[in-house]
Scaffold this motif. Structure first.
Motif, PDB file in Angstrom:
ATOM      1  N   MET A   1       0.906  -1.077   0.131  1.00  0.00           N
ATOM      2  CA  MET A   1      -0.098   0.181   0.058  1.00  0.00           C
ATOM      3  C   MET A   1       0.907   1.275   0.241  1.00  0.00           C
ATOM      4  N   ALA A   2       0.714   2.257  -0.844  1.00  0.00           N
ATOM      5  CA  ALA A   2       1.301   3.578  -0.822  1.00  0.00           C
ATOM      6  C   ALA A   2       1.360   4.175   0.449  1.00  0.00           C
ATOM      7  N   ARG A   3       2.511   4.784   0.713  1.00  0.00           N
ATOM      8  CA  ARG A   3       2.243   5.386   2.101  1.00  0.00           C
ATOM      9  C   ARG A   3       2.322   6.792   1.848  1.00  0.00           C
ATOM     10  N   THR A   4       1.439   7.573   2.594  1.00  0.00           N
ATOM     11  CA  THR A   4       1.195   8.886   2.418  1.00  0.00           C
ATOM     12  C   THR A   4       1.623   9.791   3.582  1.00  0.00           C
ATOM     13  N   LEU A   5       2.116  10.781   3.433  1.00  0.00           N
ATOM     14  CA  LEU A   5       2.734  11.666   4.473  1.00  0.00           C
ATOM     15  C   LEU A   5       1.636  12.778   4.829  1.00  0.00           C
ATOM     16  N   PHE A   6       1.057  12.514   6.071  1.00  0.00           N
ATOM     17  CA  PHE A   6       0.533  13.711   6.514  1.00  0.00           C
ATOM     18  C   PHE A   6       1.133  14.820   7.304  1.00  0.00           C
ATOM     19  N   LEU A   7       1.104  15.907   6.650  1.00  0.00           N
ATOM     20  CA  LEU A   7       1.755  17.042   7.105  1.00  0.00           C
ATOM     21  C   LEU A   7       0.703  17.768   8.131  1.00  0.00           C
ATOM     22  N   ALA A   8       1.132  18.212   9.259  1.00  0.00           N
ATOM     23  CA  ALA A   8       0.388  19.044   9.962  1.00  0.00           C
ATOM     24  C   ALA A   8       0.245  20.338   9.295  1.00  0.00           C
ATOM     25  N   ALA A   9      -1.152  20.842   9.213  1.00  0.00           N
ATOM     26  CA  ALA A   9      -1.153  22.151   8.397  1.00  0.00           C
ATOM     27  C   ALA A   9      -0.131  23.221   8.844  1.00  0.00           C
ATOM     28  N   ALA A  10       0.101  23.332  10.026  1.00  0.00           N
ATOM     29  CA  ALA A  10       1.049  24.458  10.610  1.00  0.00           C
ATOM     30  C   ALA A  10       2.505  23.811  10.851  1.00  0.00           C
ATOM     31  N   ALA A  11       2.742  22.806  10.400  1.00  0.00           N
ATOM     32  CA  ALA A  11       4.032  22.231  10.901  1.00  0.00           C
ATOM     33  C   ALA A  11       5.199  22.901  10.354  1.00  0.00           C
ATOM     34  N   LEU A  12       5.862  23.374  11.190  1.00  0.00           N
ATOM     35  CA  LEU A  12       7.352  24.119  11.006  1.00  0.00           C
ATOM     36  C   LEU A  12       7.373  25.105   9.848  1.00  0.00           C
ATOM     37  N   ALA A  13       6.118  25.941   9.931  1.00  0.00           N
ATOM     38  CA  ALA A  13       5.982  26.883   8.981  1.00  0.00           C
ATOM     39  C   ALA A  13       7.321  27.960   9.175  1.00  0.00           C
ATOM     40  N   GLY A  14       7.629  28.364   8.180  1.00  0.00           N
ATOM     41  CA  GLY A  14       8.543  29.424   8.408  1.00  0.00           C
ATOM     42  C   GLY A  14       9.825  28.921   9.130  1.00  0.00           C
ATOM     43  N   GLY A  15      10.035  27.763   9.379  1.00  0.00           N
ATOM     44  CA  GLY A  15      11.002  27.274  10.124  1.00  0.00           C
ATOM     45  C   GLY A  15      11.081  27.318  11.674  1.00  0.00           C
ATOM     46  N   ALA A  16       9.682  27.722  12.186  1.00  0.00           N
ATOM     47  CA  ALA A  16       9.190  27.653  13.496  1.00  0.00           C
ATOM     48  C   ALA A  16       8.515  26.360  13.857  1.00  0.00           C
ATOM     49  N   ALA A  17       8.929  25.977  15.093  1.00  0.00           N
ATOM     50  CA  ALA A  17       8.134  24.699  15.598  1.00  0.00           C
ATOM     51  C   ALA A  17       6.660  24.936  16.033  1.00  0.00           C
ATOM     52  N   CYS A  18       5.945  24.346  15.305  1.00  0.00           N
ATOM     53  CA  CYS A  18       4.498  24.637  15.248  1.00  0.00           C
ATOM     54  C   CYS A  18       3.578  23.274  15.830  1.00  0.00           C
ATOM     55  N   ALA A  19       2.564  23.471  16.365  1.00  0.00           N
ATOM     56  CA  ALA A  19       1.546  22.368  16.759  1.00  0.00           C
ATOM     57  C   ALA A  19       1.061  21.563  15.690  1.00  0.00           C
ATOM     58  N   ALA A  20       0.922  20.485  15.801  1.00  0.00           N
ATOM     59  CA  ALA A  20      -0.040  19.613  15.081  1.00  0.00           C
ATOM     60  C   ALA A  20      -1.542  19.833  15.343  1.00  0.00           C
ATOM     61  N   PRO A  21      -2.352  20.086  14.149  1.00  0.00           N
ATOM     62  CA  PRO A  21      -3.685  20.433  14.682  1.00  0.00           C
ATOM     63  C   PRO A  21      -4.451  19.023  15.083  1.00  0.00           C
ATOM     64  N   ASN A  22      -5.225  19.352  16.204  1.00  0.00           N
ATOM     65  CA  ASN A  22      -6.184  18.038  16.255  1.00  0.00           C
ATOM     66  C   ASN A  22      -7.470  18.394  15.633  1.00  0.00           C
ATOM     67  N   PRO A  23      -8.435  17.266  15.565  1.00  0.00           N
ATOM     68  CA  PRO A  23      -7.982  15.828  15.365  1.00  0.00           C
ATOM     69  C   PRO A  23      -7.043  15.412  14.225  1.00  0.00           C
ATOM     70  N   LEU A  24      -6.537  14.473  14.555  1.00  0.00           N
ATOM     71  CA  LEU A  24      -5.277  13.952  13.621  1.00  0.00           C
ATOM     72  C   LEU A  24      -5.967  13.023  12.310  1.00  0.00           C
ATOM     73  N   PHE A  25      -5.307  13.003  11.317  1.00  0.00           N
ATOM     74  CA  PHE A  25      -5.561  11.940  10.204  1.00  0.00           C
ATOM     75  C   PHE A  25      -6.896  12.561   9.272  1.00  0.00           C
ATOM     76  N   ALA A  26      -7.234  13.521   9.288  1.00  0.00           N
ATOM     77  CA  ALA A  26      -8.375  13.875   8.372  1.00  0.00           C
ATOM     78  C   ALA A  26      -7.803  13.318   6.840  1.00  0.00           C
ATOM     79  N   PRO A  27      -8.529  12.866   5.937  1.00  0.00           N
ATOM     80  CA  PRO A  27     -10.152  13.003   6.181  1.00  0.00           C
ATOM     81  C   PRO A  27     -10.569  11.504   6.832  1.00  0.00           C
ATOM     82  N   LEU A  28      -9.666  10.689   7.350  1.00  0.00           N
ATOM     83  CA  LEU A  28     -10.215   9.523   7.724  1.00  0.00           C
ATOM     84  C   LEU A  28     -10.839   9.699   9.233  1.00  0.00           C
ATOM     85  N   TYR A  29     -11.752   8.675   9.529  1.00  0.00           N
ATOM     86  CA  TYR A  29     -12.339   8.749  10.751  1.00  0.00           C
ATOM     87  C   TYR A  29     -11.815   7.621  11.776  1.00  0.00           C
TER      88      TYR A  29
END
Length: 318
Positions: A1-29
């Motif tokens: 199965m192909a592997r997909t990288l889920f990147l947090a919407a705000a992850a490391l933007a501009g080099g800054a350490a940002c938070a991963a938004p909750n909930p995770l893994f959209a669009p899967l429930y």
């Protein structure tokens, strides 16, 4: 199965350490998280909710696994096992847990038995945390006819496996009645009798972990559920109630926790139903970071949209 990288919407933007938004893994429930920390990565195992928007029951056929080396970027590792991977099961991929022993990975899973009425617990094994997992016994480890404290069909669910520092493994599980048994070193057989743990208001989602020399037994209580915990000096107690650490959800009556440490910080994974279209049968896994009190207590943990900030391990540089 192909592997997909889920990147947090705000992850490391501009080099800054940002938070991963909750909930995770959209669009899967996803629901019922279990966690394994191994070789600098966090492996997060979930059930997958596939019920339609107007569904009236759980539709769950497989477990998913996601991994991260920094708590922000999550890689979809696919579906390492399905409910029907157990030939003796008719389906229902409900809550699971996992442990590593002697370089192998042991996956304990709730399924509905095909010939013994009610739910059962199976154990599968793999040489990799991402699977594939195969049935390690060819039969259920626990069946509904082995426990007679209630007459419900779902009182043998939500396995929680824990291996202590001395090598002894334990399995907790149950609905309305909490049960525990030792496991043999082969991880595929109970080692002695099944014992009932008296816990007031216990519903389900037992989970055992250790931190700072203290054993923590957490679980869901009441219905709709909230997360409570107890502490003890051994994996079998005696247990002292410590109170509620997470409030009930607004859109689903269930909640299911897994506590873990990673790269010097402490976390809890859980589920709510906060993705768009979410509900009782379309849930969403999320993670919060927290700090233990000086006395080892777990504080009340609020659910957030922001989630944990970046916490890269050495594995991120490999």
């Amino acid at each position: 199965m192909a592997r997909t990288l889920f990147l947090a919407a705000a992850a490391l933007a501009g080099g800054a350490a940002c938070a991963a938004p909750n909930p995770l893994f959209a669009p899967l429930y996803t629901a019922d998280p279990a966690v394994l920390v191994d070789a600098g990565r966090v492996y997060l195992y979930t059930g997958r909710d596939e019920a339609p928007p107007d569904g009236k029951d759980f539709v769950m056929h497989e477990w998913r696994v996601f991994s991260s080396c920094n708590m922000v970027d999550w890689r979809d590792e696919g579906a390492p096992i399905r409910a029907r991977s157990f030939a003796w099961a008719k389906g229902r991929a409900w809550a699971s847990d996992i442990a590593r022993r002697n370089g192998r990975y042991w996956f304990y899973a709730t399924v509905e038995h095909a010939t013994v009425p009610g739910f059962a617990i199976g154990v599968a094994v793999s040489d990799s945390p991402t699977g594939p997992f195969v049935d390690a016994r060819g039969s259920a480890l626990v069946t509904n006819d082995m426990t007679t404290e209630t007459d419900i069909a779902w009182d043998d669910i939500d396995p929680a496996v824990f291996i202590d520092d001395d090598g002894q493994a334990y399995l907790y599980w149950g609905n309305t009645v909490l049960k525990v048994a030792r496991l043999k070193p082969n991880m595929t057989e109970l080692d002695g009798p099944i014992t009932v743990v008296p816990v007031a208001d216990f519903v389900e989602a037992s989970y055992l972990h250790k931190h700072g020399g203290i054993y923590y037994l957490s679980y869901s209580q009441h219905f709709p559920e909230e997360t409570a915990y107890m502490t003890g000096p051994t994996p079998l107690g005696p247990w002292t109630p410590r109170g509620v650490v997470m409030a009930r959800n607004l859109k689903t009556p269930t909640i299911h926790q897994a506590f873990f440490d990673f790269n010097g910080r402490s976390y809890v994974a859980y589920h709510n139903a906060e993705l768009p279209g979410g509900g009782e049968y379309r849930r969403s896994v999320a993670i919060e970071e927290f700090r233990y009190g000086a006395d080892g207590s777990i504080p009340f943990i609020a659910q957030t949209r922001s989630g944990p900030s970046a916490n890269p391990s050495a594995a991120c540089t490999r």
